[in-house]
Design a protein around this motif. Structure first.
Motif, short mmCIF file in Angstrom:
data_model
loop_
_atom_site.label_atom_id
_atom_site.label_comp_id
_atom_site.label_asym_id
_atom_site.label_seq_id
_atom_site.Cartn_x
_atom_site.Cartn_y
_atom_site.Cartn_z
N GLN A 116 -17.22 -63.44 25.21
CA GLN A 116 -17.03 -64.30 26.38
C GLN A 116 -15.84 -63.80 27.22
OE1 GLN A 116 -19.11 -66.78 27.13
NE2 GLN A 116 -18.02 -67.37 28.98
N GLY A 117 -14.72 -63.55 26.57
CA GLY A 117 -13.54 -63.08 27.28
C GLY A 117 -13.76 -61.71 27.89
N VAL A 120 -15.89 -62.21 30.91
CA VAL A 120 -15.16 -62.82 32.02
C VAL A 120 -14.25 -61.80 32.69
CG1 VAL A 120 -13.31 -64.45 32.56
CG2 VAL A 120 -15.27 -65.20 31.23
N ASN A 185 -10.43 -65.12 24.28
CA ASN A 185 -11.35 -65.74 25.25
C ASN A 185 -10.60 -66.68 26.18
OD1 ASN A 185 -13.68 -64.56 24.23
ND2 ASN A 185 -13.94 -66.17 22.70
N THR A 189 -9.87 -66.20 30.42
CA THR A 189 -10.20 -67.14 31.48
C THR A 189 -8.97 -67.48 32.30
OG1 THR A 189 -11.87 -68.04 30.03
CG2 THR A 189 -11.33 -69.33 31.96
N VAL A 193 -8.57 -66.82 36.28
CA VAL A 193 -8.38 -67.93 37.23
C VAL A 193 -7.12 -67.71 38.07
CG1 VAL A 193 -7.81 -70.37 37.40
CG2 VAL A 193 -9.67 -69.64 35.92
N TRP A 305 -16.67 -63.93 42.20
CA TRP A 305 -16.17 -64.52 40.95
C TRP A 305 -15.85 -65.97 41.19
CZ3 TRP A 305 -12.74 -67.16 38.02
CH2 TRP A 305 -12.79 -66.95 36.64
N THR A 307 -14.95 -69.93 38.92
CA THR A 307 -14.68 -70.52 37.61
C THR A 307 -15.96 -71.10 37.02
OG1 THR A 307 -13.95 -72.43 38.82
CG2 THR A 307 -12.25 -71.15 37.69
N ALA A 309 -17.67 -69.80 34.21
CA ALA A 309 -18.64 -68.80 33.79
C ALA A 309 -19.54 -69.42 32.73
CB ALA A 309 -17.93 -67.58 33.22
N GLN B 322 -2.25 -72.62 33.92
CA GLN B 322 -2.97 -71.85 32.90
C GLN B 322 -1.99 -71.14 31.98
OE1 GLN B 322 -3.99 -71.88 36.07
NE2 GLN B 322 -6.01 -72.76 35.83
#
Lengths: 395, 356
Positions: A116-117, A120, A185, A189, A193, A305, A307, A309, B322
């Motif tokens: 996943q990471g 992304v 992961n 993200t 972001v 791209w 947010t 995903a 974040q």
């Protein structure tokens, strides 16, 4: 910590010892049982839900959802017309990449939970590379010839580095790759972001959305409706990659080393296989493949791209496990999960059944495939009662 | 085992030293400067109570993880147990309030239901990994993925939205007299019941693991199952007990977080649990499988999280949120790299057949 390898060997033991035939039987049985349990869940939910006209009533009990109809609509939503088929295949394409990303390290005895990471960050790198390259690249066909490889390479390279990192941590510091890839992961993200928010945000749109990639880099549809965002060429490319890795793992020296390290680490080390090489190579390759998946996601599906995903990286684990981590078997397995994705939308729109049920099915399938013993015991029971006969083939 | 207490003591000493340094600095630097403002936010008692509150689900997830792993079962599914107990506690509270049960009673009953559901899920997980020898990592992942699907699904079916209605919280318990003590009082003696439960559970779990018979069996089952078997104790049963205790603790974490702090269930994205179970795993790795140290780890990570809200009040600092969210993950990867090897139970992840 020297006991880690044999421990992993024992951990994987049960799954590795199964023959191809047994695995196919196991996977089919797991899917069937999951579908059955899913029916019960749908019935239960239909009983608890409130609706104007029940879809089914048995013995005076009223159910809002009809399980058989649900699966029928799901199938129709996945394969009903060329648009639906294209959406299914679009998901399948992405899942083939992330599934492969789990399968390759698995062969070397490693868990890559980090597709996943890698996906992304790969998609982020593709977006950034294309936004930069767009300013200098020529337009038209020539631009396409430059931009498409640039996008794919950027995604693959950054994804690969992000796969190399846990591989290196594992090799150099003995950091358990299950934990590190899982955590990476979340970190990926956050990086994506913040980067998009700060440097590449589309000023005209709310939220974390980047500017659009140049149209020359968009992988457009062939044969299928263009609104479905599915390119047959990319699908063919994905199949080629699958075939390539199947060949690499089964017929090449590198593949032999990886497989030996996965099944017989002691023998492998004794035979001179470099653990450093198999760890770093398989994790990096996994990252590259997931990163290319991210690139395809940007260039074929989204065009920018943003947010949220889709969890294709995690779904890839399910796809690979169901396929017994065999690159060729990823195709039917990926098709099944792709169909669940697109069909899930249909049951939500047509029947009002939350598409999250698909997530439940996905989890059930993984759980059951990870439990070959359950079916073996069940089979033994049937045999004992004389209901079936098992001829040979047993260990 | 006594030496195990030295590390928490060191941590406590270090913590007090840091606080002392911060207090002294805050006297020296001008209060209007950015440093002054940051120190002001850090040395606020409400920051400390927020940290305690935020730590609850992480600490319980960590303790739950320890009990499973100490018996030799890898439990990646913690996050799933938290999600399931969070949702079911809310469902129970909404149902009971609709049936006319007074709100506070409904909340406590809902808390119990959350724990029960988590234990039930843990039992299923236990049967799969112990009886049917599932691959533990994959089965744990499956539990997480199933919960991630089931929770919003149930919420949509029952509440017609992935998010539940708000039900209120358990509030805070003010302990007479003790709450009057300056600084310490408002932090430790005017807190959510879940915070008290956490502060009691951490040493209790440590004691159970270190000094009771069950604790010895649990450790043996993870470190040397054959020895335990030879002593005539069933390894499978011990492991099952460990997984069930894990379910209880995760249930307290999920339901305690939901009813003690949030007051509702959010089912979108990664649900309102949002990785707190994974943070729990990270906390026990940080705390080297020691419940007290792991709770300190949970408090440390919670302090990052709580800090984020406070620093957002200072416009001169534009740190993206974040950054704080992933800080624990970065810290743990660094800890795993440099600080040393975690003492993983020797037989972790291995199936063991009792000789019966």
């Amino acid at each position: 910590m020297s006991g880690l390898k044999p421990r992993i060997e024992r951990l994987f033991g049960v799954l590795i010892r199964l023959s191809t035939g047994e695995r196919m039987l196991l996977s089919s049985a797991a899917v069937l049982v999951a579908v059955g349990v899913g029916m019960i869940v749908i019935l239960g939910a239909g009983y608890a839900a409130t609706c104007r006209s029940p879809a089914l009533s048995v013995f005076g009990l009223e159910f809002c959802y009809n399980p058989i109809e649900t699966y029928f609509v799901l199938l129709q939503g996945a394969f009903g017309d060329s648009f639906k088929l294209a959406v299914t295949l679009q998901w399948t394409t992405l899942l083939l990449f992330t599934g492969l990303s789990f399968a390759i390290p698995y062969k070397a005895g490693l868990f890559n939970i980090g597709a996943q990471g890698q996906f992304v960050l790969g998609s982020l790198a593709t977006t950034i590379a294309l936004l930069w390259a767009a300013e200098i690249a020529p337009s038209g066909m020539l631009g396409r010839l430059v931009l498409v490889p640039v996008g794919l390479l950027a995604g693959g390279a950054i994804g690969g580095l992000y796969g190399l990192l846990p591989g290196y941590l594992k090799h150099r510091f003995e950091v358990n790759e299950v934990i590190s890839t899982l955590l990476l992961n979340f970190i990926a993200t956050a990086i994506a972001v913040v980067t998009v928010d700060r440097y590449f945000a589309d000023p005209e749109l709310q939220g974390t959305v980047s500017r659009s990639i140049p149209t020359e880099a968009v992988l457009s549809s062939q044969l299928f409706p263009s609104s479905a965002n599915f390119s047959l060429l990319v699908f063919a490319f994905a199949l080629l990659v699958l075939g390539g890795f199947y060949w690499l793992l089964t017929n090449s020296a590198i593949g032999y080393e990886i497989r030996t390290m996965g099944t017989q680490p002691k023998a492998a080390r004794f035979g001179g296989v470099s653990e450093r090489f198999t760890t770093l190579f398989s994790m990096t390759t996994a990252g590259v493949v997931a990163g290319v998946g991210g690139a395809v996601f940007i260039m074929m599906v989204l065009g920018r791209w943003q947010t949220g995903a889709p969890p294709v990286g995690f779904d890839g684990i399910a796809v690979s496990i169901l396929a017994g981590n065999n690159p060729l078997a990823l195709l039917p397995s990926g098709l099944l999960f792709g169909a669940l994705q697109s069909g899930g939308q249909a049951i939500q729109f047509q029947l009002g059944i939350p598409s999250e049920i698909v997530g439940v099915l996905r989890g059930l399938i993984i759980l059951l495939v990870a439990t070959p013993e359950l079916f073996r015991l069940f089979g033994t029971q049937l045999e004992r009662r004389g209901l079936i006969t098992v001829d040979g083939g047993r260990e | 085992m006594r030496s195990e207490l030295k590390t928490p003591a060191k941590w406590l000493g270090g913590f007090l030293a840091v606080i002392l340094v911060l207090v002294v600095t805050s006297w020296i630097v001008p209060p209007e400067s950015i440093t002054g403002q940051v120190l002001d936010a850090l040395l606020d008692t409400s920051y400390a109570s927020a940290t305690l509150r935020v730590a609850v689900p992480i600490a319980f997830a960590a303790m739950g993880g320890i009990f499973a792993e100490k018996t030799g079962i890898i439990n990646i599914g913690i996050e799933g147990f938290l999600i399931l107990s969070a949702l079911s506690s809310i469902v129970a509270v909404v149902g009971l309030t609709d049936a006319g049960v007074p709100p506070q009673v409904a909340l406590w009953l809902g808390f119990a239901v959350g724990i029960l559901v988590s234990v039930g899920a843990a039992a299923v997980f236990g049967v799969f990994v112990i009886r049917y020898q599932s691959n533990q990592v994959i089965a744990g992942l499956a539990i997480w993925l199933i919960s991630l699907g089931v929770a919003p699904f149930v919420s949509l079916v029952l509440f017609e939205s992935v998010n539940s209605p708000s039900v209120g919280t358990l509030g805070t318990w003010r302990i007479p007299l003790l709450a009057e003590i300056p600084v310490v009082g408002p932090i430790f003696f005017d807190a959510s019941p879940m915070v008290y439960l956490m502060l009691i559970s951490a040493p209790l779990c440590w004691y159970v693991l270190a000094y009771t018979r069950l604790g010895r069996y649990i450790r043996a089952s993870g470190d040397n199952p054959r020895a335990l078997d030879t002593a005539g104790i069933s390894v499978s049963r011990t492991r099952f007990k460990g997984v069930l205790i894990s379910g209880v603790l995760c249930g307290i974490g999920g339901a305690g977080f939901t009813l003690g702090q949030l007051g509702r269930f959010v089912g979108s994205g990664e649900t309102s649990i949002g990785g707190r179970g994974f943070l729990g795993i990270v906390a026990y790795l940080f705390g080297n499988y020691n419940p007290i140290l792991s709770t300190i780890g949970a408090l440390l990570f919670a302090s990052f999280d709580a800090l984020q809200f406070r620093l957002q009040q200072i416009p001169a600092l534009a740190i993206p949120q974040q950054f704080f969210r992933v800080l624990p993950f970065v810290v743990v990867i660094l800890v795993l790299m440099f600080v040393g090897r975690t003492r993983i139970p020797a037989a972790l992840g291995e199936h063991y057949d009792d000789d019966e």
